[in-house]
Each structure stands twice: as structure tokens, then as C-alpha cells.
Design a protein around this motif. Sequence first.
Motif, PDB file in Angstrom:
ATOM      1  N   VAL A 128       0.920  -1.353   0.132  1.00  0.00           N
ATOM      2  CA  VAL A 128       0.220   0.118   0.180  1.00  0.00           C
ATOM      3  C   VAL A 128       0.897   1.294  -0.027  1.00  0.00           C
ATOM      4  CG1 VAL A 128      -1.563   1.319   1.108  1.00  0.00           C
ATOM      5  CG2 VAL A 128      -1.941  -1.083   1.019  1.00  0.00           C
ATOM      6  N   LEU A 129       2.020   1.323   0.836  1.00  0.00           N
ATOM      7  CA  LEU A 129       2.662   2.574   1.081  1.00  0.00           C
ATOM      8  C   LEU A 129       3.547   2.724  -0.509  1.00  0.00           C
ATOM      9  CD1 LEU A 129       4.291   2.033   4.581  1.00  0.00           C
ATOM     10  CD2 LEU A 129       2.500   3.791   3.735  1.00  0.00           C
ATOM     11  N   LEU A 130       3.807   1.412  -1.006  1.00  0.00           N
ATOM     12  CA  LEU A 130       4.474   1.753  -2.286  1.00  0.00           C
ATOM     13  C   LEU A 130       3.742   2.188  -3.469  1.00  0.00           C
ATOM     14  CD1 LEU A 130       7.340   0.907  -3.877  1.00  0.00           C
ATOM     15  CD2 LEU A 130       6.034  -1.006  -4.412  1.00  0.00           C
ATOM     16  N   GLU A 131       2.405   1.730  -3.329  1.00  0.00           N
ATOM     17  CA  GLU A 131       1.361   2.179  -4.396  1.00  0.00           C
ATOM     18  C   GLU A 131       0.954   3.684  -4.095  1.00  0.00           C
ATOM     19  OE1 GLU A 131      -1.030   2.062  -7.714  1.00  0.00           O
ATOM     20  OE2 GLU A 131       0.652   0.725  -7.118  1.00  0.00           O
ATOM     21  N   GLU A 132       0.929   3.926  -2.963  1.00  0.00           N
ATOM     22  CA  GLU A 132       0.548   5.332  -2.532  1.00  0.00           C
ATOM     23  C   GLU A 132       1.447   6.537  -2.915  1.00  0.00           C
ATOM     24  OE1 GLU A 132      -2.648   4.756   1.054  1.00  0.00           O
ATOM     25  OE2 GLU A 132      -0.656   5.059   1.589  1.00  0.00           O
ATOM     26  N   GLN A 133       2.836   6.104  -3.199  1.00  0.00           N
ATOM     27  CA  GLN A 133       3.730   7.005  -3.768  1.00  0.00           C
ATOM     28  C   GLN A 133       3.482   7.438  -5.182  1.00  0.00           C
ATOM     29  OE1 GLN A 133       7.517   5.039  -3.450  1.00  0.00           O
ATOM     30  NE2 GLN A 133       7.704   5.249  -1.247  1.00  0.00           N
ATOM     31  N   ARG A 134       2.896   6.414  -5.849  1.00  0.00           N
ATOM     32  CA  ARG A 134       2.322   6.959  -7.165  1.00  0.00           C
ATOM     33  C   ARG A 134       0.974   7.609  -7.076  1.00  0.00           C
ATOM     34  NH1 ARG A 134       2.517   1.611 -10.609  1.00  0.00           N
ATOM     35  NH2 ARG A 134       0.505   2.165 -10.905  1.00  0.00           N
ATOM     36  N   GLY A 135       0.302   7.792  -5.950  1.00  0.00           N
ATOM     37  CA  GLY A 135      -0.969   8.398  -5.804  1.00  0.00           C
ATOM     38  C   GLY A 135      -2.028   7.883  -5.270  1.00  0.00           C
ATOM     39  N   PRO A 136      -2.939   8.339  -4.737  1.00  0.00           N
ATOM     40  CA  PRO A 136      -4.114   7.896  -4.135  1.00  0.00           C
ATOM     41  C   PRO A 136      -4.959   6.973  -4.988  1.00  0.00           C
ATOM     42  CG  PRO A 136      -4.512  10.116  -4.094  1.00  0.00           C
ATOM     43  CD  PRO A 136      -3.244   9.869  -4.563  1.00  0.00           C
ATOM     44  N   SER A 137      -5.584   5.811  -4.691  1.00  0.00           N
ATOM     45  CA  SER A 137      -6.254   4.910  -5.717  1.00  0.00           C
ATOM     46  C   SER A 137      -7.416   4.168  -5.007  1.00  0.00           C
ATOM     47  CB  SER A 137      -5.393   4.168  -6.479  1.00  0.00           C
ATOM     48  OG  SER A 137      -5.014   2.999  -5.353  1.00  0.00           O
ATOM     49  N   GLU A 138      -8.368   3.697  -5.830  1.00  0.00           N
ATOM     50  CA  GLU A 138      -9.379   3.135  -4.921  1.00  0.00           C
ATOM     51  C   GLU A 138      -8.728   1.767  -4.311  1.00  0.00           C
ATOM     52  OE1 GLU A 138     -13.507   0.866  -6.004  1.00  0.00           O
ATOM     53  OE2 GLU A 138     -12.877   2.315  -7.233  1.00  0.00           O
ATOM     54  N   ALA A 139      -8.054   1.044  -5.019  1.00  0.00           N
ATOM     55  CA  ALA A 139      -7.330  -0.274  -4.478  1.00  0.00           C
ATOM     56  C   ALA A 139      -6.502   0.084  -3.225  1.00  0.00           C
ATOM     57  CB  ALA A 139      -6.242  -0.564  -5.380  1.00  0.00           C
ATOM     58  N   CYS A 140      -6.085   1.476  -3.119  1.00  0.00           N
ATOM     59  CA  CYS A 140      -5.292   1.687  -1.957  1.00  0.00           C
ATOM     60  C   CYS A 140      -6.105   1.974  -0.739  1.00  0.00           C
ATOM     61  CB  CYS A 140      -4.314   3.171  -1.930  1.00  0.00           C
ATOM     62  SG  CYS A 140      -2.936   2.582  -2.905  1.00  0.00           S
ATOM     63  N   GLU A 141      -7.254   2.525  -1.130  1.00  0.00           N
ATOM     64  CA  GLU A 141      -8.426   2.612   0.088  1.00  0.00           C
ATOM     65  C   GLU A 141      -9.007   1.494   0.489  1.00  0.00           C
ATOM     66  OE1 GLU A 141     -11.433   5.498  -1.115  1.00  0.00           O
ATOM     67  OE2 GLU A 141     -10.101   6.596  -1.970  1.00  0.00           O
ATOM     68  N   ASN A 142      -9.363   0.436  -0.659  1.00  0.00           N
ATOM     69  CA  ASN A 142      -9.681  -0.927  -0.018  1.00  0.00           C
ATOM     70  C   ASN A 142      -8.863  -1.599   0.597  1.00  0.00           C
ATOM     71  OD1 ASN A 142     -11.913  -0.280  -1.763  1.00  0.00           O
ATOM     72  ND2 ASN A 142     -11.290  -1.192  -3.219  1.00  0.00           N
TER      73      ASN A 142
END
Length: 69
Positions: A29-43
Motif C-alpha cells: 500500500v505504501l509503495l502504491e500510494e507513492q504513485r498517488g491515491p487510488s481506490e485499491a489503496c483505500e480498499n
Amino acid sequence: MAEQYSLPDLLTKLYDNQLAIEAALMELVLLEEQRGPSEACENARGALERIGENAGHIRQGIARLGRNS
């Protein structure tokens, strides 16, 4: 003959696996959030919150079982 595990021992191993999966998911999640917020990160954060809420209950149940063994 394979070693026999008690129910509390088995549940502790499963709990440890759950914590390891939680840590791995948080890293992703932390890695993906570096690219920007997303629905997948929220889930995923929602799932992490649920894991955290349940962790205390699981640990208490394992401790209770251990005392009764």
C-alpha cells in the motif's frame, strides 16, 4: 511421527501468519500510494483496519485457550 500441536499453538501460528500478511500488505500500500491515491489503496487500507481491529480479539482468544489447556 510428526509433532502434534495444541489448538492454541496452531492458532498462534495462524495469527503470526496474519500479522505477516498485514505487514506485507502495508508495504505494498505504501509503495502504491507513492504513485498517488487510488481506490485499491483505500480498499487495502480498509482491510488493514479490519485486521487491526480483529487482532486484539484473536490474541485474547488464544490466551484464553492457552489458560484452559
